[in-house]
Design a protein around this motif. Structure first.
Motif, PDB file in Angstrom:
ATOM      1  N   LEU A   2      41.897  41.038  30.741  1.00  0.00           N
ATOM      2  CA  LEU A   2      40.778  40.615  31.451  1.00  0.00           C
ATOM      3  C   LEU A   2      40.065  39.785  30.890  1.00  0.00           C
ATOM      4  CD1 LEU A   2      41.987  43.452  33.069  1.00  0.00           C
ATOM      5  CD2 LEU A   2      39.697  44.246  33.448  1.00  0.00           C
ATOM      6  N   SER A   3      39.137  38.945  31.736  1.00  0.00           N
ATOM      7  CA  SER A   3      38.253  38.134  31.230  1.00  0.00           C
ATOM      8  C   SER A   3      37.025  38.571  30.993  1.00  0.00           C
ATOM      9  CB  SER A   3      37.911  36.841  32.176  1.00  0.00           C
ATOM     10  OG  SER A   3      37.342  37.535  33.417  1.00  0.00           O
TER      11      SER A   3
ATOM     12  N   SER B 227      44.424  43.277  40.074  1.00  0.00           N
ATOM     13  CA  SER B 227      45.745  42.431  39.843  1.00  0.00           C
ATOM     14  C   SER B 227      46.407  42.813  38.623  1.00  0.00           C
ATOM     15  CB  SER B 227      45.780  41.322  40.429  1.00  0.00           C
ATOM     16  OG  SER B 227      47.074  40.467  40.474  1.00  0.00           O
ATOM     17  N   LYS B 228      45.393  42.190  37.721  1.00  0.00           N
ATOM     18  CA  LYS B 228      46.081  42.474  36.154  1.00  0.00           C
ATOM     19  C   LYS B 228      46.537  43.794  35.600  1.00  0.00           C
ATOM     20  CE  LYS B 228      43.437  38.289  34.629  1.00  0.00           C
ATOM     21  NZ  LYS B 228      42.375  37.627  33.844  1.00  0.00           N
TER      22      LYS B 228
ATOM     23  N   LYS C 154      38.926  41.907  42.269  1.00  0.00           N
ATOM     24  CA  LYS C 154      40.592  41.791  42.781  1.00  0.00           C
ATOM     25  C   LYS C 154      41.180  41.204  41.700  1.00  0.00           C
ATOM     26  CE  LYS C 154      39.347  40.892  47.657  1.00  0.00           C
ATOM     27  NZ  LYS C 154      39.225  40.196  48.797  1.00  0.00           N
ATOM     28  N   ARG C 155      40.734  40.380  40.763  1.00  0.00           N
ATOM     29  CA  ARG C 155      41.471  39.987  39.562  1.00  0.00           C
ATOM     30  C   ARG C 155      41.909  40.984  38.459  1.00  0.00           C
ATOM     31  NH1 ARG C 155      38.236  34.134  38.480  1.00  0.00           N
ATOM     32  NH2 ARG C 155      39.203  32.912  40.362  1.00  0.00           N
TER      33      ARG C 155
ATOM     34  N   GLU D 148      35.238  39.790  34.284  1.00  0.00           N
ATOM     35  CA  GLU D 148      36.024  40.755  34.995  1.00  0.00           C
ATOM     36  C   GLU D 148      35.796  42.036  34.356  1.00  0.00           C
ATOM     37  OE1 GLU D 148      39.838  37.639  36.018  1.00  0.00           O
ATOM     38  OE2 GLU D 148      40.115  39.282  34.473  1.00  0.00           O
TER      39      GLU D 148
ATOM     40  N   THR E 103      35.544  38.978  43.885  1.00  0.00           N
ATOM     41  CA  THR E 103      36.867  38.037  43.187  1.00  0.00           C
ATOM     42  C   THR E 103      37.144  38.749  41.725  1.00  0.00           C
ATOM     43  OG1 THR E 103      36.446  36.170  44.499  1.00  0.00           O
ATOM     44  CG2 THR E 103      37.688  35.928  42.181  1.00  0.00           C
ATOM     45  N   PHE E 104      36.203  38.976  40.779  1.00  0.00           N
ATOM     46  CA  PHE E 104      36.228  39.438  39.593  1.00  0.00           C
ATOM     47  C   PHE E 104      37.205  40.707  39.728  1.00  0.00           C
ATOM     48  CE2 PHE E 104      32.432  37.127  37.965  1.00  0.00           C
ATOM     49  CZ  PHE E 104      33.086  36.113  37.671  1.00  0.00           C
TER      50      PHE E 104
END
Length: 223
Positions: free
Chosen positions: A163-164, A203-204, A199-200, A167, A196-197
């Motif tokens: 994760l960033s 997903s990850k 959902k990303r 995120e 968006t963060f």
């Protein structure tokens, strides 16, 4: 003292470790053998008869491994030790995984009476069930049988990607009770960007819901 329940305490936060050790150590019938911030230290001590406690109080977050990883290692290498897990987060986030990894109870870190009860039960090999919960914890003997059959001490879920920082912070803020608007203000972004963060991150992690994603972040000690 002779006849007291011997316990070890593992918590990555030194102040919390000290507080837990002091409160539990002041309880009649409980003797704190040692405390540690590191899971591997706990594993080694549980494998030595002179330092092996009857009950190990395990925080879900540590510096070198998660509480679930520690439960797995203890269940494989020191099978007679009862595992009482504690957390500052919602019990629902950890409960099923703690059970699957061989623990006998999961209690809020601030519920000292509940921790004492779980320790007393664990000392005689008995699990402690949370009222109203659908999750069932196994007694020590049954947890060991599950491990022997290959059904217990399940491996940890692994993230599909890293994760960033944003995120990760988004998921942590959600875990702390913030809503999307509050997170947007803190990160100085739009609410749509927060989603968006989110959902990303889901997903990850391979998570289907936000709650599942938060639970996975906590299990992997990502914060």
């Amino acid at each position: 003292m002779a006849g007291d329940i011997s316990i070890g305490v593992v918590d990555n936060d030194r102040l919390s470790l000290r507080a837990l050790s002091m409160v539990l150590g002041a309880t009649n019938g409980i003797c704190v053998l040692w405390g540690s911030t590191l899971g591997m230290v706990a594993v080694r001590r549980c494998m030595v008869p002179s330092t092996c406690p009857q009950v190990l109080v395990v925080d879900m977050a540590m510096e070198d491994m998660s509480g679930l990883e520690l439960c797995t290692k203890i269940r494989h290498h020191a099978s007679n030790v009862a595992l009482v897990c504690v957390t500052s987060y919602s019990l629902a986030l950890y409960e099923e995984d703690a059970s699957n990894h061989g623990a006998q109870a999961l209690v809020s870190k601030t519920d000292f009476d509940g921790i004492r009860t779980a320790i007393s039960n664990g000392a005689i090999g008995v699990a402690t069930q949370r009222p109203g919960s659908m999750v069932v914890f196994d007694d020590v003997a049954e947890a060991n049988r599950q491990v022997a059959r290959g059904n217990g001490a399940a491996p940890l879920l692994r993230a599909k990607g890293d994760l960033s920082p944003r995120e990760l912070r988004t998921m942590r803020l959600y875990a702390e009770g913030a809503n999307a608007g509050e997170i947007a203000s803190l990160l100085n972004v739009r609410v749509s960007t927060v989603h968006t963060f989110e959902k990303r991150a889901m997903s990850k992690l391979g998570a289907k819901t936000r709650s599942q994603a938060i639970a996975m972040c906590i299990r992997k000690s990502l914060w």
